[in-house]
Scaffold this motif. Structure first.
Motif, PDB file in Angstrom:
ATOM      1  N   GLU A   1     113.394  36.642  81.508  1.00  9.62           N
ATOM      2  CA  GLU A   1     112.269  36.756  82.434  1.00  9.62           C
ATOM      3  C   GLU A   1     112.144  35.508  83.310  1.00  9.62           C
ATOM      4  O   GLU A   1     111.894  35.610  84.506  1.00  9.62           O
ATOM      5  CB  GLU A   1     110.972  37.000  81.663  1.00  9.62           C
ATOM      6  CG  GLU A   1     109.793  37.293  82.569  1.00  9.62           C
ATOM      7  CD  GLU A   1     108.516  37.598  81.797  1.00  9.62           C
ATOM      8  OE1 GLU A   1     107.452  37.539  82.428  1.00  9.62           O
ATOM      9  OE2 GLU A   1     108.572  37.900  80.585  1.00  9.62           O
ATOM     10  N   MET A   2     112.337  34.330  82.709  1.00 13.39           N
ATOM     11  CA  MET A   2     112.256  33.095  83.500  1.00 13.39           C
ATOM     12  C   MET A   2     113.337  33.055  84.571  1.00 13.39           C
ATOM     13  O   MET A   2     113.068  32.702  85.714  1.00 13.39           O
ATOM     14  CB  MET A   2     112.363  31.860  82.595  1.00 13.39           C
ATOM     15  CG  MET A   2     111.057  31.513  81.930  1.00 13.39           C
ATOM     16  SD  MET A   2     111.090  29.881  81.190  1.00 13.39           S
ATOM     17  CE  MET A   2     111.809  30.238  79.615  1.00 13.39           C
ATOM     18  N   THR A   3     114.565  33.424  84.198  1.00 16.15           N
ATOM     19  CA  THR A   3     115.657  33.422  85.176  1.00 16.15           C
ATOM     20  C   THR A   3     115.364  34.410  86.303  1.00 16.15           C
ATOM     21  O   THR A   3     115.545  34.089  87.477  1.00 16.15           O
ATOM     22  CB  THR A   3     117.000  33.758  84.503  1.00 16.15           C
ATOM     23  OG1 THR A   3     117.238  32.820  83.455  1.00 16.15           O
ATOM     24  CG2 THR A   3     118.146  33.703  85.485  1.00 16.15           C
ATOM     25  N   SER A   4     114.888  35.587  85.947  1.00 12.70           N
ATOM     26  CA  SER A   4     114.532  36.578  86.972  1.00 12.70           C
ATOM     27  C   SER A   4     113.447  36.041  87.895  1.00 12.70           C
ATOM     28  O   SER A   4     113.502  36.248  89.112  1.00 12.70           O
ATOM     29  CB  SER A   4     114.051  37.875  86.320  1.00 12.70           C
ATOM     30  OG  SER A   4     115.101  38.497  85.647  1.00 12.70           O
TER      31      SER A   4
ATOM     32  N   MET B   1     112.637  22.120  78.546  1.00  7.68           N
ATOM     33  CA  MET B   1     113.754  22.956  78.114  1.00  7.68           C
ATOM     34  C   MET B   1     114.331  22.421  76.803  1.00  7.68           C
ATOM     35  O   MET B   1     114.685  23.193  75.917  1.00  7.68           O
ATOM     36  CB  MET B   1     114.844  22.985  79.193  1.00  7.68           C
ATOM     37  CG  MET B   1     114.458  23.739  80.443  1.00  7.68           C
ATOM     38  SD  MET B   1     115.679  23.553  81.765  1.00  7.68           S
ATOM     39  CE  MET B   1     117.061  24.473  81.106  1.00  7.68           C
ATOM     40  N   HIS B   2     114.414  21.105  76.682  1.00  2.00           N
ATOM     41  CA  HIS B   2     114.981  20.496  75.478  1.00  2.00           C
ATOM     42  C   HIS B   2     114.125  20.810  74.251  1.00  2.00           C
ATOM     43  O   HIS B   2     114.650  21.012  73.154  1.00  2.00           O
ATOM     44  CB  HIS B   2     115.156  18.990  75.660  1.00  2.00           C
ATOM     45  CG  HIS B   2     116.068  18.390  74.654  1.00  2.00           C
ATOM     46  ND1 HIS B   2     115.614  17.849  73.476  1.00  2.00           N
ATOM     47  CD2 HIS B   2     117.412  18.290  74.639  1.00  2.00           C
ATOM     48  CE1 HIS B   2     116.640  17.422  72.784  1.00  2.00           C
ATOM     49  NE2 HIS B   2     117.756  17.672  73.464  1.00  2.00           N
ATOM     50  N   ARG B   3     112.804  20.861  74.432  1.00  2.00           N
ATOM     51  CA  ARG B   3     111.921  21.213  73.308  1.00  2.00           C
ATOM     52  C   ARG B   3     112.196  22.637  72.831  1.00  2.00           C
ATOM     53  O   ARG B   3     112.162  22.922  71.648  1.00  2.00           O
ATOM     54  CB  ARG B   3     110.448  21.074  73.706  1.00  2.00           C
ATOM     55  CG  ARG B   3     109.940  19.655  73.692  1.00  2.00           C
ATOM     56  CD  ARG B   3     108.426  19.589  73.803  1.00  2.00           C
ATOM     57  NE  ARG B   3     107.887  20.129  75.038  1.00  2.00           N
ATOM     58  CZ  ARG B   3     107.834  19.468  76.198  1.00  2.00           C
ATOM     59  NH1 ARG B   3     108.288  18.240  76.275  1.00  2.00           N
ATOM     60  NH2 ARG B   3     107.318  20.028  77.265  1.00  2.00           N
ATOM     61  N   VAL B   4     112.462  23.527  73.767  1.00  2.00           N
ATOM     62  CA  VAL B   4     112.693  24.931  73.432  1.00  2.00           C
ATOM     63  C   VAL B   4     114.142  25.172  72.979  1.00  2.00           C
ATOM     64  O   VAL B   4     114.392  25.957  72.072  1.00  2.00           O
ATOM     65  CB  VAL B   4     112.346  25.841  74.637  1.00  2.00           C
ATOM     66  CG1 VAL B   4     112.710  27.282  74.376  1.00  2.00           C
ATOM     67  CG2 VAL B   4     110.870  25.711  74.987  1.00  2.00           C
ATOM     68  N   MET B   5     115.070  24.482  73.611  1.00  2.00           N
ATOM     69  CA  MET B   5     116.498  24.653  73.302  1.00  2.00           C
ATOM     70  C   MET B   5     117.049  23.350  72.734  1.00  2.00           C
ATOM     71  O   MET B   5     117.934  22.734  73.311  1.00  2.00           O
ATOM     72  CB  MET B   5     117.250  25.037  74.576  1.00  2.00           C
ATOM     73  CG  MET B   5     116.799  26.330  75.197  1.00  2.00           C
ATOM     74  SD  MET B   5     117.770  26.695  76.675  1.00  2.00           S
ATOM     75  CE  MET B   5     116.482  26.704  77.915  1.00  2.00           C
TER      76      MET B   5
ATOM     77  N   ASP C   1     106.258  30.681  75.748  1.00  2.00           N
ATOM     78  CA  ASP C   1     107.428  31.326  75.131  1.00  2.00           C
ATOM     79  C   ASP C   1     107.893  32.571  75.881  1.00  2.00           C
ATOM     80  O   ASP C   1     108.246  33.586  75.276  1.00  2.00           O
ATOM     81  CB  ASP C   1     107.148  31.684  73.663  1.00  2.00           C
ATOM     82  CG  ASP C   1     107.112  30.465  72.774  1.00  2.00           C
ATOM     83  OD1 ASP C   1     107.813  29.479  73.086  1.00  2.00           O
ATOM     84  OD2 ASP C   1     106.378  30.487  71.772  1.00  2.00           O
ATOM     85  N   VAL C   2     107.905  32.491  77.202  1.00  2.00           N
ATOM     86  CA  VAL C   2     108.429  33.582  78.024  1.00  2.00           C
ATOM     87  C   VAL C   2     109.939  33.627  77.804  1.00  2.00           C
ATOM     88  O   VAL C   2     110.587  32.585  77.666  1.00  2.00           O
ATOM     89  CB  VAL C   2     108.082  33.347  79.517  1.00  2.00           C
ATOM     90  CG1 VAL C   2     108.760  34.351  80.415  1.00  2.00           C
ATOM     91  CG2 VAL C   2     106.573  33.382  79.705  1.00  2.00           C
TER      92      VAL C   2
ATOM     93  N   ALA D   1     104.942  26.226  82.556  1.00  2.00           N
ATOM     94  CA  ALA D   1     103.940  27.086  81.912  1.00  2.00           C
ATOM     95  C   ALA D   1     104.623  28.193  81.117  1.00  2.00           C
ATOM     96  O   ALA D   1     104.183  28.540  80.016  1.00  2.00           O
ATOM     97  CB  ALA D   1     102.999  27.681  82.961  1.00  2.00           C
ATOM     98  N   ALA D   2     105.706  28.730  81.642  1.00  2.00           N
ATOM     99  CA  ALA D   2     106.434  29.792  80.944  1.00  2.00           C
ATOM    100  C   ALA D   2     107.033  29.271  79.633  1.00  2.00           C
ATOM    101  O   ALA D   2     107.030  29.984  78.623  1.00  2.00           O
ATOM    102  CB  ALA D   2     107.527  30.370  81.843  1.00  2.00           C
TER     103      ALA D   2
END
Length: 189
Positions: free
Chosen positions: A86-89, A133-137, A81-82, A76-77
């Motif tokens: 913030e996601m790691t935290s 993750m691949h879509r974002v990175m 686009d979180v 969801a994050a």
């Protein structure tokens, strides 16, 4: 006399796991005993055994549910686009609070001792996480993304299990310890 409504198997399992999660957060792994969870869930010991087979089966189901919930939050994050920081935290917080890291560590020990291994559903959730993750990175390949998940996961589990002790041993103050997830994110981005 009140009429007791019969719960579906899914409702019963959900209630049991909700109670187990609360007991894990409050009492640690010791709180995940069949008698205590059954009593607090308002069911019989036999009903809990029927749904999970043993306290180990309940712990495995709880570890899987907590991990799948965390992956769901991460998916969801990514859609919202979180920020990576913030996601790691959030991952560090989720794994270090409520006993999740200890439960995962217990699960790893059990799996290495001939346990059931990860479920198809859990493995599928991780595949969805890597794809998201691949879509974002997009600049990173699948192996690199798997390595990132492995690094963050292991670091967050260790942070939740023994991070405070290690921080004291190396002379890290509480402020620096709390800032570690952000520092790590900056260094892997």
């Amino acid at each position: 006399m009140a009429v007791r409504r019969r719960r579906s198997a899914d409702e019963s399992r959900s209630i049991i796991l909700e109670v187990a999660a609360r007991r894990l957060a409050e009492q640690g792994l010791e709180g995940l005993n069949i008698t205590g969870v059954a009593e607090e869930a308002g069911i019989s010991h036999a009903t809990l055994i029927h749904h999970f087979g043993s306290s180990g089966g309940m712990r495995v189901a709880l570890a899987d549910k907590m991990t799948m919930d965390l992956i769901g939050d991460l998916l969801a994050a990514f859609e919202q686009d979180v920020s990576t920081t913030e996601m790691t935290s959030n991952v560090f917080r989720a794994l270090s609070e409520g006993g999740h890291a200890k439960l995962i560590a217990w699960r790893a020990v059990e799996d290495n001792a001939g346990g059931t291994g990860p479920t198809e559903e859990l493995a599928s959730s991780f595949k969805k996480l890597i794809a998201s993750m691949h879509r974002v990175m997009a600049e990173r390949d699948e192996q690199d993304l798997q390595n990132l998940v492995m690094l963050v996961g292991i670091a967050a589990i260790g942070y939740g299990l023994a991070g405070g002790v290690l921080a004291q041993l190396i002379g890290m103050d509480s402020e620096a310890f709390a800032a570690f997830p952000g520092w790590m994110t900056d260094h892997i981005s």
